[in-house]
Structures are given as C-alpha cells and as structure tokens.
Design an enzyme around this catalytic site. Structure first.
Site, PDB file in Angstrom:
ATOM      1  N   GLU A   4       0.928  -1.039   0.064  1.00 46.37           N
ATOM      2  CA  GLU A   4      -0.035   0.265   0.084  1.00 46.37           C
ATOM      3  C   GLU A   4       1.008   1.866   0.251  1.00 46.37           C
ATOM      4  OE1 GLU A   4      -2.661  -0.349   3.291  1.00 46.37           O
ATOM      5  OE2 GLU A   4      -3.575  -1.581   2.296  1.00 46.37           O
ATOM      6  N   GLU A  19      -4.455  -9.881   0.355  1.00 44.45           N
ATOM      7  CA  GLU A  19      -5.359  -8.939   1.312  1.00 44.45           C
ATOM      8  C   GLU A  19      -7.356  -9.225   1.215  1.00 44.45           C
ATOM      9  OE1 GLU A  19      -4.383  -5.757   3.601  1.00 44.45           O
ATOM     10  OE2 GLU A  19      -2.897  -6.247   3.485  1.00 44.45           O
TER      11      GLU A  19
END
Length: 263
Positions: A116, A213
């Site tokens: 991220e 995820e």
C-alpha cells in the site's frame, strides 16, 4: 499441533508477529516462543505465510519455527516494507538481501516489495517500480529464481504497473467499502476481476493475479464506505458471526474456482 478443529483451506495467510515493528521492537522485541506457537497454528490452516517487513528478525524467527516444527510444506512470502523514509527502505532491503544470502530460495514463494505504498502516497509509481526493477535485476545476477510482486489497493493498480511485476497482488476489503456481509463475497470477486484481473488478461496472461489481503474484522464497529454511518447496523458490520458468514461464502467458492488469496 494436530487440532481437529483446524483445516488447511487457506491458500495463504497474512502474518505480522507480535512486537516485530521497528523501532518498538528495540524496547520490547518479538518472542521466538510466540512466533513458533503462531506458526504451529497457522500451519494447520495454510502452507504459505506472507510477511510485511524484514525488521526485528521476524523473517528469521518464522524460518526458525518452520525448521523446528518440521513444517515440510510451509513456504514464506518474504515481505519488504517501503515507506517515505529512505533510511527505512534501505534498512529493509539490506536485510532482505542478508536473508536471501543465508537461506536457500526454496524456503520462499516469492518477494513482495512494499504494501500500500501508493495508497499512502509514500512513493510515486515510478519510484516504486524503480525499486522493484532493481530487486529483479539483483535477483537475476545472484541467480535467485523467485517471483517479485508488490501489494496495493485493488483500485491503485494500472496496466503499466501490472506489466512490471511477476504477480499483481491486490488488497480487496469489502468491509471498508461498506458492503453488507451477505453480498461481500460476490462484491470482492467482481471488484477484483473488473479492477485487477482485467489489467493482464489480454496483455500478458502469464502475469499471475493474487488477492493479497481479504477478510472480515471480528470487532470494531461498522463501516459505510465513502459516507458516515447513521446507525450501528448499516453497511459492513464487524463481528465473529459476520466473519464466519463471509468465510462461508468466500472460502469454498475460491477453492472451487482456483482463486489464490491471503486471508
């Protein structure tokens, strides 16, 4: 070990050992005992564990646990944390190379450079891809044959970025989109296929796609996505019952259609 209530149904599990984040670990370090106990449990649910960074000997502790527990099928996704601090990035990468120099590549499934980074705006896409290119070049020069990936939000991937990695890893969380749990599995599949899988489907089908995820929180309130919730029962509601509902509608279907993901 040998818990009859646990089943090896997850393609992969995301894992960060307790007290393994710098600089806190300098004061309260991670415990090998804790890591070994965690791996004993995780090994009954998956054959692949994804780590997020190289600090605080977390990778070495996981590898030690795998060795001592004699987990012959367990592999590690070596994670390298990248941020907006050059010192941090250099430390993480340097430790990655030490780990790879000391361990046979067969212990790993691949290398994940950053998580991220684009979402947090710590690095630009060009800066991130430059690091990834350097890692790939050095792996080749060292004759280490491991796939290289990065992980980011599913809607942060671009076609250009997808062609520069061996695996497109997308974090897709229906909870943070405010999706009701009964619709969450379908929403996750649609979002992933329409935002990420489509990027390489026609241009380069050899590039692998993994949901890096996905999951559901056991507690913490509710979420309505881009708007504020007006009641505690709107949108995505956290809870163990809701987590089980999402698992029930996601796991078996993913196994059936061959979707690889990290819980």
């Amino acid at each position: 070990m040998n818990n009859a209530n646990l089943h090896k149904v997850f393609p992969g599990m995301d894992y960060t050992p307790l007290n393994s984040q710098y600089p806190d670990c300098m004061h309260v370090p991670p415990s090998q005992n804790n890591v070994t106990r965690d791996m004993a449990v995780l090994s009954q649910m998956t054959n692949a564990v994804r780590l997020y960074g190289t600090d605080c000997n977390q990778t070495e502790m996981v590898l030690h646990a795998i060795d001592r527990l004699e987990l012959k099928d367990m592999k590690v996704w070596l994670g390298v944390w990248l941020g907006n601090n050059d010192t941090t990035n250099e430390r993480q990468l340097a430790q990655m190379w030490k780990i790879l120099d000391k361990n046979d590549a067969s212990k790993f499934k691949g290398v994940i450079i950053g998580n991220e980074v684009l979402f947090r705006k710590d690095l630009t896409e060009l800066e991130l891809l430059t690091v990834i290119a350097d890692v790939k070049t050095n792996l080749t020069s060292k004759k280490i044959d491991l796939p290289v990936a990065t992980s980011d939000l599913g809607d942060n991937w671009t076609k250009q970025m997808a062609t520069k990695v061996d695996i497109v890893m997308s974090n897709v969380h229906p909870f943070f989109a405010g999706v009701e749990v009964g619709k969450a599995a379908g929403w996750t599949w649609d979002f992933w296929t329409n935002h990420d899988v489509v990027l390489t489907k026609t241009t380069d089908p050899d590039i692998k796609q993994i949901v890096a995820e996905v999951g559901w929180p056991s507690a913490g309130g509710n979420n309505c996505g881009a708007v504020n919730c007006t009641t505690e029962t709107e949108g995505s509601v956290s809870g163990v019952e809701e987590m089980n509902m999402f698992m029930d509608s996601w796991i078996c279907q993913s196994l059936a259609n061959g979707t690889e993901y990290f819980w």
